[in-house]
Design a protein around this motif. Structure first.
Motif, PDB file in Angstrom:
ATOM      1  N   GLU A   1      50.219 120.793  33.912  1.00  0.00           N
ATOM      2  CA  GLU A   1      51.537 120.820  34.548  1.00  0.00           C
ATOM      3  C   GLU A   1      52.565 120.047  33.723  1.00  0.00           C
ATOM      4  O   GLU A   1      53.740 120.407  33.682  1.00  0.00           O
ATOM      5  N   THR A   2      52.140 118.986  33.074  1.00  0.00           N
ATOM      6  CA  THR A   2      53.032 118.251  32.188  1.00  0.00           C
ATOM      7  C   THR A   2      53.501 119.141  31.041  1.00  0.00           C
ATOM      8  O   THR A   2      54.687 119.162  30.702  1.00  0.00           O
ATOM      9  N   ILE A   3      52.598 119.881  30.451  1.00  0.00           N
ATOM     10  CA  ILE A   3      52.959 120.772  29.348  1.00  0.00           C
ATOM     11  C   ILE A   3      53.905 121.872  29.833  1.00  0.00           C
ATOM     12  O   ILE A   3      54.907 122.191  29.178  1.00  0.00           O
ATOM     13  N   LYS A   4      53.619 122.452  30.999  1.00  0.00           N
ATOM     14  CA  LYS A   4      54.506 123.471  31.575  1.00  0.00           C
ATOM     15  C   LYS A   4      55.909 122.905  31.821  1.00  0.00           C
ATOM     16  O   LYS A   4      56.916 123.558  31.538  1.00  0.00           O
ATOM     17  N   LEU A   5      55.957 121.684  32.359  1.00  0.00           N
ATOM     18  CA  LEU A   5      57.251 121.083  32.672  1.00  0.00           C
ATOM     19  C   LEU A   5      58.044 120.786  31.413  1.00  0.00           C
ATOM     20  O   LEU A   5      59.267 120.952  31.392  1.00  0.00           O
ATOM     21  N   ALA A   6      57.368 120.385  30.351  1.00  0.00           N
ATOM     22  CA  ALA A   6      58.059 120.136  29.086  1.00  0.00           C
ATOM     23  C   ALA A   6      58.691 121.421  28.546  1.00  0.00           C
ATOM     24  O   ALA A   6      59.827 121.413  28.053  1.00  0.00           O
ATOM     25  N   LYS A   7      57.984 122.515  28.648  1.00  0.00           N
ATOM     26  CA  LYS A   7      58.526 123.800  28.190  1.00  0.00           C
ATOM     27  C   LYS A   7      59.705 124.225  29.059  1.00  0.00           C
ATOM     28  O   LYS A   7      60.710 124.746  28.559  1.00  0.00           O
ATOM     29  N   LEU A   8      59.585 123.997  30.370  1.00  0.00           N
ATOM     30  CA  LEU A   8      60.700 124.294  31.273  1.00  0.00           C
ATOM     31  C   LEU A   8      61.907 123.424  30.925  1.00  0.00           C
ATOM     32  O   LEU A   8      63.046 123.904  30.900  1.00  0.00           O
ATOM     33  N   ALA A   9      61.661 122.140  30.657  1.00  0.00           N
ATOM     34  CA  ALA A   9      62.744 121.215  30.329  1.00  0.00           C
ATOM     35  C   ALA A   9      63.509 121.676  29.097  1.00  0.00           C
ATOM     36  O   ALA A   9      64.748 121.627  29.072  1.00  0.00           O
ATOM     37  N   GLU A  10      62.809 122.118  28.090  1.00  0.00           N
ATOM     38  CA  GLU A  10      63.481 122.617  26.886  1.00  0.00           C
ATOM     39  C   GLU A  10      64.334 123.844  27.215  1.00  0.00           C
ATOM     40  O   GLU A  10      65.496 123.948  26.791  1.00  0.00           O
ATOM     41  N   GLY A  11      63.772 124.757  27.998  1.00  0.00           N
ATOM     42  CA  GLY A  11      64.515 125.956  28.360  1.00  0.00           C
ATOM     43  C   GLY A  11      65.746 125.670  29.195  1.00  0.00           C
ATOM     44  O   GLY A  11      66.741 126.407  29.126  1.00  0.00           O
ATOM     45  N   LYS A  12      65.704 124.592  29.968  1.00  0.00           N
ATOM     46  CA  LYS A  12      66.821 124.241  30.847  1.00  0.00           C
ATOM     47  C   LYS A  12      67.849 123.332  30.177  1.00  0.00           C
ATOM     48  O   LYS A  12      68.880 123.032  30.771  1.00  0.00           O
ATOM     49  N   GLY A  13      67.561 122.886  28.969  1.00  0.00           N
ATOM     50  CA  GLY A  13      68.549 122.098  28.242  1.00  0.00           C
ATOM     51  C   GLY A  13      68.416 120.599  28.340  1.00  0.00           C
ATOM     52  O   GLY A  13      69.331 119.856  27.941  1.00  0.00           O
ATOM     53  N   TYR A  14      67.291 120.093  28.871  1.00  0.00           N
ATOM     54  CA  TYR A  14      67.072 118.643  28.870  1.00  0.00           C
ATOM     55  C   TYR A  14      66.986 118.147  27.429  1.00  0.00           C
ATOM     56  O   TYR A  14      66.486 118.843  26.543  1.00  0.00           O
ATOM     57  N   HIS A  15      67.463 116.935  27.206  1.00  0.00           N
ATOM     58  CA  HIS A  15      67.590 116.410  25.840  1.00  0.00           C
ATOM     59  C   HIS A  15      66.270 115.918  25.257  1.00  0.00           C
ATOM     60  O   HIS A  15      65.975 116.165  24.089  1.00  0.00           O
ATOM     61  N   ARG A  16      65.506 115.197  26.056  1.00  0.00           N
ATOM     62  CA  ARG A  16      64.231 114.677  25.558  1.00  0.00           C
ATOM     63  C   ARG A  16      63.200 114.646  26.688  1.00  0.00           C
ATOM     64  O   ARG A  16      63.548 114.669  27.866  1.00  0.00           O
ATOM     65  N   TYR A  17      61.944 114.582  26.287  1.00  0.00           N
ATOM     66  CA  TYR A  17      60.829 114.581  27.237  1.00  0.00           C
ATOM     67  C   TYR A  17      59.861 113.483  26.819  1.00  0.00           C
ATOM     68  O   TYR A  17      59.258 113.552  25.754  1.00  0.00           O
ATOM     69  N   TRP A  18      59.736 112.471  27.669  1.00  0.00           N
ATOM     70  CA  TRP A  18      58.881 111.341  27.360  1.00  0.00           C
ATOM     71  C   TRP A  18      57.681 111.294  28.287  1.00  0.00           C
ATOM     72  O   TRP A  18      57.783 111.618  29.476  1.00  0.00           O
ATOM     73  N   ILE A  19      56.564 110.832  27.741  1.00  0.00           N
ATOM     74  CA  ILE A  19      55.319 110.669  28.485  1.00  0.00           C
ATOM     75  C   ILE A  19      55.031 109.181  28.651  1.00  0.00           C
ATOM     76  O   ILE A  19      55.076 108.422  27.686  1.00  0.00           O
ATOM     77  N   ALA A  20      54.724 108.779  29.880  1.00  0.00           N
ATOM     78  CA  ALA A  20      54.388 107.388  30.146  1.00  0.00           C
ATOM     79  C   ALA A  20      52.918 107.118  29.806  1.00  0.00           C
ATOM     80  O   ALA A  20      52.109 108.041  29.684  1.00  0.00           O
ATOM     81  N   GLU A  21      52.603 105.851  29.634  1.00  0.00           N
ATOM     82  CA  GLU A  21      51.229 105.419  29.338  1.00  0.00           C
ATOM     83  C   GLU A  21      50.692 104.578  30.487  1.00  0.00           C
ATOM     84  O   GLU A  21      51.318 103.594  30.895  1.00  0.00           O
ATOM     85  N   HIS A  22      49.529 104.972  31.012  1.00  0.00           N
ATOM     86  CA  HIS A  22      48.855 104.190  32.051  1.00  0.00           C
ATOM     87  C   HIS A  22      47.355 104.210  31.780  1.00  0.00           C
ATOM     88  O   HIS A  22      46.839 105.160  31.181  1.00  0.00           O
ATOM     89  N   HIS A  23      46.680 103.175  32.265  1.00  0.00           N
ATOM     90  CA  HIS A  23      45.244 103.037  31.988  1.00  0.00           C
ATOM     91  C   HIS A  23      44.469 102.718  33.257  1.00  0.00           C
ATOM     92  O   HIS A  23      44.894 101.888  34.069  1.00  0.00           O
TER      93      HIS A  23
END
Length: 307
Positions: free
Chosen positions: A23-45
């Motif tokens: 779903e993260t990968i799908k959302l990143a592709k959607l974000a690019e198509g919609k014109g979002y400027h950047r896509y960042w991934i958080a880090e958790h452990h």
């Protein structure tokens, strides 16, 4: 005003970790198509509700399936690592995706005390070494150690003409001062704190010689109607309680105190008001809902307002 996305790769109710990453990968592709400027991934452990302990691995996949959107970590939790491997990994990403890679730096543990010990040993001492770790990382990124420094002999490979762009993430005046001292662009986590964010940003600006871009990370839920948005937020609160182990009093809306929740018109007005308070260049939007479809629709509505 630029809009970007911060994704924690949440494992929502009934989903697997694999689905969360997909779903993260799908959302990143959607974000690019919609014109979002950047896509960042958080880090958790060590947190079963969040599926990305290694943003760089996920960013390699996202970068290969997008072409224009900037991608990055939000953030690499630097006390967990030595600076050298971080520089290597993000130079590698920048070699694969030229001109598109950001390297957000943070100092939060990103998990339990036990997870921090397993990752870094004495985490608190590493946090105290944060200024030195940042210096080392920047020298590795820009290949500019003094000639007599031991690390000057190290060649990072692959090395890019345009290295990853570093940012410092924080929620306090201390982090803003550190960003200014290190001449780094700054991201303020509005969604994570009740601190006086605009005052902290002004402090950062006063201490920064050259104007740097400022990002404010904010939690937003945008529904078709205000009622729908509030319902989505209440449903999401159950997941958040499980993820954070914090009891939330929905009756008092404690969880929603610094969130933006509403229909598209209300969200636009609230973001514009927040932009006036912060005088920021960009919002990075985090949206957590109880299901992935609501999350996707919220981001789509926000894009339709501004982009």
């Amino acid at each position: 005003m630029k809009l970007s996305i911060l994704d924690q790769s949440p494992v929502l109710e009934g989903a697997s970790s694999k689905q969360a990453l997909e779903e993260t990968i799908k959302l990143a592709k959607l974000a690019e198509g919609k014109g979002y400027h950047r896509y960042w991934i958080a880090e958790h452990h060590g947190m079963p509700q969040l599926a990305s302990p290694s943003p760089d691995i996920l960013l390699a996949i996202i970068g290969s399936q997008t072409s224009t959107i900037r991608i990055g970590a939000g953030a690499v939790l630097l006390p967990n690592y030595r600076a050298f491997p971080v520089a290597e990994r993000y130079h590698m990403l920048a070699s694969m995706f030229p001109g598109r890679v950001d390297l957000g730096i943070g100092r939060a543990p990103g998990g339990s005390a036990e997870a921090s010990i397993a990752l870094a040993g004495d985490f608190l001492s590493k946090v105290n070494d944060m200024p030195t770790l940042i210096d080392e990382l920047l020298h590795f990124l820009y290949d500019d150690f003094p000639e007599d420094h031991l690390y000057a002999k190290i060649d990072i490979s692959p090395r890019t003409i345009e290295p990853p762009h570093p940012w410092l993430l924080g929620t306090s005046e201390k982090s803003a001062v550190l960003a200014a001292e290190k001449n780094l662009a700054y991201v303020f986590g509005h969604f994570m704190t009740d601190s006086d964010g605009p005052k902290i940003i002004r402090k950062y600006q006063d201490l920064t010689e050259n104007k740097k871009p400022i990002i404010v990370a904010v939690s937003v839920i945008c529904g078709e109607t205000e009622e729908e948005a509030l319902q989505i937020a209440k449903e999401a609160s159950t997941w958040n309680q499980k993820a954070t182990s914090i009891e939330v009093d929905n009756q008092n809306n404690d969880m929603f105190s610094n969130m933006i929740i509403g229909n598209p018109v209300q969200v636009k007005e609230q973001l514009q008001t927040l932009q006036q308070l912060y005088q920021c260049d960009e919002f990075m939007i985090l949206t957590i809902t109880s299901n992935y479809q609501d999350r996707k629709k919220s981001y789509e509505r926000i894009a339709n307002i501004f982009l």
